[in-house]
Design an enzyme around this catalytic site. Structure first.
Site, PDB file in Angstrom:
ATOM      1  N   ASP A  16      14.012  10.444 -48.288  1.00 47.78           N
ATOM      2  CA  ASP A  16      13.072  11.407 -48.882  1.00 47.78           C
ATOM      3  C   ASP A  16      12.362  12.245 -47.829  1.00 47.78           C
ATOM      4  O   ASP A  16      12.382  13.470 -47.875  1.00 47.78           O
ATOM      5  CB  ASP A  16      11.982  10.687 -49.697  1.00 47.78           C
ATOM      6  CG  ASP A  16      12.525  10.074 -50.973  1.00 47.78           C
ATOM      7  OD1 ASP A  16      13.585  10.536 -51.436  1.00 47.78           O
ATOM      8  OD2 ASP A  16      11.895   9.145 -51.485  1.00 47.78           O
ATOM      9  N   ARG A  96      -2.914   3.791 -46.968  1.00 43.33           N
ATOM     10  CA  ARG A  96      -2.866   5.246 -47.213  1.00 43.33           C
ATOM     11  C   ARG A  96      -4.015   6.037 -46.595  1.00 43.33           C
ATOM     12  O   ARG A  96      -3.776   7.066 -45.960  1.00 43.33           O
ATOM     13  CB  ARG A  96      -2.770   5.549 -48.710  1.00 43.33           C
ATOM     14  CG  ARG A  96      -1.519   5.000 -49.392  1.00 43.33           C
ATOM     15  CD  ARG A  96      -0.291   5.207 -48.602  1.00 43.33           C
ATOM     16  NE  ARG A  96       0.921   4.873 -49.330  1.00 43.33           N
ATOM     17  CZ  ARG A  96       2.118   4.790 -48.773  1.00 43.33           C
ATOM     18  NH1 ARG A  96       2.264   5.010 -47.470  1.00 43.33           N
ATOM     19  NH2 ARG A  96       3.171   4.491 -49.499  1.00 43.33           N
ATOM     20  N   ASP A 125      -0.155   6.902 -54.759  1.00 37.83           N
ATOM     21  CA  ASP A 125      -0.218   7.257 -53.344  1.00 37.83           C
ATOM     22  C   ASP A 125      -0.487   8.744 -53.093  1.00 37.83           C
ATOM     23  O   ASP A 125      -1.194   9.099 -52.163  1.00 37.83           O
ATOM     24  CB  ASP A 125       1.064   6.809 -52.632  1.00 37.83           C
ATOM     25  CG  ASP A 125       1.113   5.285 -52.485  1.00 37.83           C
ATOM     26  OD1 ASP A 125       0.028   4.678 -52.347  1.00 37.83           O
ATOM     27  OD2 ASP A 125       2.207   4.718 -52.512  1.00 37.83           O
ATOM     28  N   SER A 177      12.196   0.269 -54.754  1.00 40.55           N
ATOM     29  CA  SER A 177      11.332   1.062 -53.891  1.00 40.55           C
ATOM     30  C   SER A 177      10.353   0.089 -53.237  1.00 40.55           C
ATOM     31  O   SER A 177       9.698  -0.697 -53.917  1.00 40.55           O
ATOM     32  CB  SER A 177      10.578   2.098 -54.720  1.00 40.55           C
ATOM     33  OG  SER A 177       9.422   2.500 -54.020  1.00 40.55           O
TER      34      SER A 177
HETATM   35  N1  ARG Z   1       1.463  -0.130 -56.875  1.00 39.96           N
HETATM   36  C1  ARG Z   1       1.015  -0.228 -55.524  1.00 39.96           C
HETATM   37  C2  ARG Z   1      -0.152   0.693 -55.297  1.00 39.96           C
HETATM   38  O1  ARG Z   1      -0.327   1.621 -56.029  1.00 39.96           O
HETATM   39  C3  ARG Z   1       2.120   0.030 -54.522  1.00 39.96           C
HETATM   40  C4  ARG Z   1       2.660   1.441 -54.472  1.00 39.96           C
HETATM   41  C5  ARG Z   1       3.886   1.624 -53.608  1.00 39.96           C
HETATM   42  N2  ARG Z   1       4.941   0.781 -54.059  1.00 39.96           N
HETATM   43  C6  ARG Z   1       6.226   0.869 -53.743  1.00 39.96           C
HETATM   44  N3  ARG Z   1       6.991  -0.049 -54.182  1.00 39.96           N
HETATM   45  N4  ARG Z   1       6.722   1.830 -53.030  1.00 39.96           N
HETATM   46  O2  ARG Z   1      -0.899   0.502 -54.369  1.00 39.96           O
END
Ligand code: ARG
Length: 404
Positions: A16, A96, A125, A177
């Site tokens: 990506d 993040r 995110d 993912s």
């Molecule tokens: N659900 C989690 C959050 O919002 C993880 C997000 C990223 N998850 C992933 N499998 N890429 O903090």
């Protein structure tokens, strides 16, 4: 959107963000600088650098942020007891704001007009990145190519990559993912999208199945100073090392698996599986120590703030004044959260089996039912009388009103 000449991209090195790196050059004619944060995901970051350069990055930043992550993000959240919806220890969510903060710093240093990320338009995110950027530098633009472009599938992205000479890894892509850092691993998509389906063993990487874990328990002693873990089994160590060690030991015991259908900020429910071995041990241990060091009302009130703190982190509001204010509260109450906790790990479970502290509020002579009891039993009588007085008055008034 005005002209965009220079962009700093949060770059993971995956498909990506590699496609985004090229797309930004093509679409905006922009110069693209990449930034990759090392939050302990254990990847070969030199490969990431090579790939960025091959894909046209004008400059590559790779920074080891493990220590900053642990001391400025993970430990404050640990002290606050921040766990979202009682299960998720916020590993991705805590990473993040730090990545976004660095993006802003680099953009300012390089005189860039925008920063970019590879998040989709459906997740949390994107919110965390963009809210953080706007909190730290409201003049910077944020580009989210995945929300903008017309590519809808991995196949289309691969086609784009081939056409533009982006090196595509030959390995078969897993259907999941995944996001990984020191504090935990998040896994979604594939069969997990059916909340009825049990997570298959293949999704786990940091933890063994409890079934395969050792038949003997592992005991650990964790020492805390003012709410921060400082030593493991008597050995003082840096927070990063302590978390790495705990991930390994607890992972080996099958500790730290979570399966949660969670409420995303954008309104949908999504099923996510987590592995956070070290986080599970540290949260459990610290709660155990608080049992003896925090006074009752303080402890109960802390639970309310813990929940609020978890929401703020999950909702992308790390740089919110309320988060800072709660940190002050936590720092105050944890001035005496110093001591040692003994934890027992066994086939997926993690239990506190001992705790001690120089500030312990536990008083044997008050608690005991054996000889040596110093509790004033007589005083209980008067206490109960006054404690129940409002209810007694209420009952009397009610019965009078009924005409008795
Ligand atoms: N659900 C989690 C959050 O919002 C993880 C997000 C990223 N998850 C992933 N499998 N890429 O903090």
């Amino acid at each position: 959107m005005g002209e965009i000449k220079k962009v700093v991209l949060a770059y993971s090195g995956g498909l990506d963000t590699s496609v985004i790196l090229k797309w930004l050059q093509e679409e905006y004619g922009a110069e693209v600088i990449t930034f990759t944060a090392d939050l302990g995901q254990g990847e070969d970051l030199e490969k990431v650098r090579e790939r960025a350069i091959k894909t046209g990055a004008s400059k590559v930043y790779i920074e080891d942020l493990k220590e900053e992550f642990v001391y400025n993000y993970v430990f404050p959240a640990l002290k606050a007891g921040a766990v979202y919806e009682s299960k998720y220890m916020l590993s991705t969510a805590l990473g993040r704001p730090l990545i976004a903060k660095k993006l802003v710093e680099i953009a300012e240093k390089e005189g860039a007009d925008a920063v970019a990320h590879g998040c989709t338009g459906k997740g949390n995110d994107q919110v965390r990145f963009e809210v953080t950027v706007s909190a730290l530098n409201p003049n910077l633009k944020v580009l989210a190519p995945v929300r903008e472009w017309s590519m809808r599938s991995r196949e289309e992205e691969i086609e784009y990559a081939m056409k533009h000479g982006i090196p595509v890894e030959a390995t078969k892509k897993s259907p999941y993912s995944v996001d990984l850092n020191l504090w935990g691993r998040s896994i979604e998509c594939g069969v997990l999208e059916d909340p009825w389906v049990e997570p298959p063993e293949e999704v786990f990487k940091l933890t063994v199945s409890p079934k395969e874990a050792p038949d003997e328990p592992t005991y650990l002693e964790i020492e805390f100073r003012e709410g921060i873990p400082v030593a493991l089994n008597g050995e003082e160590m840096n927070g990063v090392e302590l978390i790495q060690k705990l991930n390994e030991i607890a992972g080996r015991n099958g500790v730290g698996r979570v399966d949660l259908v969670e409420n995303r900020l954008v309104g949908i429910k999504s099923r996510e599986v987590y592995e956070h071995p070290a986080a599970t041990v540290l949260h459990t241990a610290l709660r155990g120590l608080e049992e003896i060091t925090l006074e009752r009302e303080t402890r109960h009130f802390k639970e309310i703030l813990a929940n609020k703190y978890a929401e703020l982190v999950y909702y992308g509001l790390w740089f919110h004044p309320l988060r800072e204010a709660i940190d002050s509260f936590m720092n105050t109450i944890h001035r005496t959260t110093t001591g040692t906790v003994r934890v027992k790990l066994f086939k997926g479970s993690c239990a506190v089996v001992g705790r001690k502290s120089p500030y312990s509020l536990y008083d044997y002579s008050l608690a005991t039912y054996e000889k040596g009891d110093m509790f004033d039993h007589k005083a209980a009588e008067g206490f109960i009388k006054l404690w129940g007085l409002p209810l007694k008055i209420k009952a009397a008034v009610d019965s009078k009103a009924k005409g008795e």
